[in-house]
Design a protein around this motif. Sequence first.
Motif, PDB file in Angstrom:
ATOM      1  N   ALA A 124       0.809  -1.219   0.000  1.00 21.57           N
ATOM      2  CA  ALA A 124       0.000   0.000   0.000  1.00 21.57           C
ATOM      3  C   ALA A 124       0.841   1.267   0.000  1.00 21.57           C
ATOM      4  O   ALA A 124       1.826   1.373   0.732  1.00 21.57           O
ATOM      5  N   ASP A 125       0.433   2.206  -0.840  1.00 19.21           N
ATOM      6  CA  ASP A 125       0.972   3.559  -0.777  1.00 19.21           C
ATOM      7  C   ASP A 125       0.236   4.342   0.298  1.00 19.21           C
ATOM      8  O   ASP A 125       0.753   5.318   0.835  1.00 19.21           O
ATOM      9  N   GLN A 126      -0.978   3.907   0.600  1.00 18.18           N
ATOM     10  CA  GLN A 126      -1.815   4.558   1.591  1.00 18.18           C
ATOM     11  C   GLN A 126      -2.720   3.495   2.210  1.00 18.18           C
ATOM     12  O   GLN A 126      -3.177   2.584   1.525  1.00 18.18           O
ATOM     13  N   VAL A 127      -2.967   3.633   3.513  1.00 20.22           N
ATOM     14  CA  VAL A 127      -3.860   2.725   4.221  1.00 20.22           C
ATOM     15  C   VAL A 127      -4.931   3.553   4.912  1.00 20.22           C
ATOM     16  O   VAL A 127      -4.623   4.520   5.607  1.00 20.22           O
ATOM     17  N   LEU A 128      -6.187   3.190   4.693  1.00 22.22           N
ATOM     18  CA  LEU A 128      -7.298   3.779   5.432  1.00 22.22           C
ATOM     19  C   LEU A 128      -7.741   2.724   6.442  1.00 22.22           C
ATOM     20  O   LEU A 128      -8.252   1.667   6.069  1.00 22.22           O
ATOM     21  N   PHE A 129      -7.516   3.020   7.718  1.00 22.98           N
ATOM     22  CA  PHE A 129      -7.804   2.079   8.796  1.00 22.98           C
ATOM     23  C   PHE A 129      -9.181   2.356   9.379  1.00 22.98           C
ATOM     24  O   PHE A 129      -9.435   3.430   9.914  1.00 22.98           O
ATOM     25  N   LEU A 130     -10.054   1.372   9.256  1.00 20.64           N
ATOM     26  CA  LEU A 130     -11.383   1.422   9.847  1.00 20.64           C
ATOM     27  C   LEU A 130     -11.367   0.478  11.049  1.00 20.64           C
ATOM     28  O   LEU A 130     -11.383  -0.744  10.874  1.00 20.64           O
ATOM     29  N   PRO A 131     -11.307   1.009  12.273  1.00 22.64           N
ATOM     30  CA  PRO A 131     -11.064   0.191  13.464  1.00 22.64           C
ATOM     31  C   PRO A 131     -12.292  -0.561  13.970  1.00 22.64           C
ATOM     32  O   PRO A 131     -12.735  -0.392  15.110  1.00 22.64           O
ATOM     33  N   ALA A 132     -12.854  -1.405  13.120  1.00 23.17           N
ATOM     34  CA  ALA A 132     -14.046  -2.181  13.463  1.00 23.17           C
ATOM     35  C   ALA A 132     -13.712  -3.668  13.364  1.00 23.17           C
ATOM     36  O   ALA A 132     -12.941  -4.080  12.495  1.00 23.17           O
ATOM     37  N   ALA A 133     -14.316  -4.456  14.226  1.00 23.43           N
ATOM     38  CA  ALA A 133     -14.102  -5.905  14.214  1.00 23.43           C
ATOM     39  C   ALA A 133     -14.342  -6.454  12.821  1.00 23.43           C
ATOM     40  O   ALA A 133     -15.335  -6.141  12.170  1.00 23.43           O
ATOM     41  N   VAL A 134     -13.387  -7.258  12.378  1.00 23.64           N
ATOM     42  CA  VAL A 134     -13.446  -7.817  11.035  1.00 23.64           C
ATOM     43  C   VAL A 134     -13.131  -9.305  11.105  1.00 23.64           C
ATOM     44  O   VAL A 134     -12.360  -9.743  11.964  1.00 23.64           O
ATOM     45  N   TYR A 135     -13.732 -10.058  10.239  1.00 20.19           N
ATOM     46  CA  TYR A 135     -13.514 -11.504  10.184  1.00 20.19           C
ATOM     47  C   TYR A 135     -12.033 -11.800   9.980  1.00 20.19           C
ATOM     48  O   TYR A 135     -11.422 -11.286   9.054  1.00 20.19           O
ATOM     49  N   ARG A 136     -11.448 -12.570  10.848  1.00 19.56           N
ATOM     50  CA  ARG A 136     -10.039 -12.995  10.830  1.00 19.56           C
ATOM     51  C   ARG A 136      -9.050 -11.841  11.022  1.00 19.56           C
ATOM     52  O   ARG A 136      -7.868 -11.984  10.725  1.00 19.56           O
ATOM     53  N   GLY A 137      -9.509 -10.699  11.487  1.00 25.32           N
ATOM     54  CA  GLY A 137      -8.611  -9.578  11.738  1.00 25.32           C
ATOM     55  C   GLY A 137      -7.753  -9.824  12.968  1.00 25.32           C
ATOM     56  O   GLY A 137      -8.121 -10.600  13.857  1.00 25.32           O
ATOM     57  N   THR A 138      -6.607  -9.154  13.019  1.00 26.30           N
ATOM     58  CA  THR A 138      -5.670  -9.365  14.124  1.00 26.30           C
ATOM     59  C   THR A 138      -5.311  -8.081  14.864  1.00 26.30           C
ATOM     60  O   THR A 138      -4.605  -8.137  15.861  1.00 26.30           O
TER      61      THR A 138
END
Length: 187
Positions: A124-138
């Motif tokens: 990624a050149d840029q990351v938009l972080f959405l801090p919500a529970a996600v399937y298999r997220g860590t």
Amino acid sequence: MNFDEMYPKILSEYEQVFQKIDYKNIRDFMDTVRDSNRIFLIGVGREGMATRAFAMRLMHMGKEIHWIWDDTTPGIEPGDLLIATLGDGQIGHIHYICERAKEAGGNICVVTGSPSGRTARDLADQVLFLPAAVYRGTDAVVPSFQPMGNLFEQCLLILFDMVIMMLVDEDPAQSFEKMSERHRNVE
């Protein structure tokens, strides 16, 4: 759990997510979208549906938009933007698409609930972080009582809609009336 118990819990989760979002991160994403002439998008499952809704609204704004899986999608060229939605940050075939887009000179923006995932981290050149529970997220995000990636997927749709509304509000050449003129008229 009944309806009257469930909806306040869901609304509380939304509030926690949106309070935790870094506005500068959203602002950078909005600037990238505004400044990009050709935008390609990819996502799968329910988060892919939210991403397709975002693609539609970008088209309504007059942007040149392409969905990666469509047969009429042209090749990515230097300077084009690829927005890849990967809830857990590690969806193999989307990672592959991002690699190909990067090789072609495209700019990669990963929208994710897990920025430590390999696509966000490595491509990624840029990351938009959405801090919500996600399937298999860590990553550390707002937890949810809802199944799998519901909270991420729901908040993604809302966030993308908010981004569109803010972009339109900031651009004197845009309006919701002008957007509606670009809406498909053959349905």
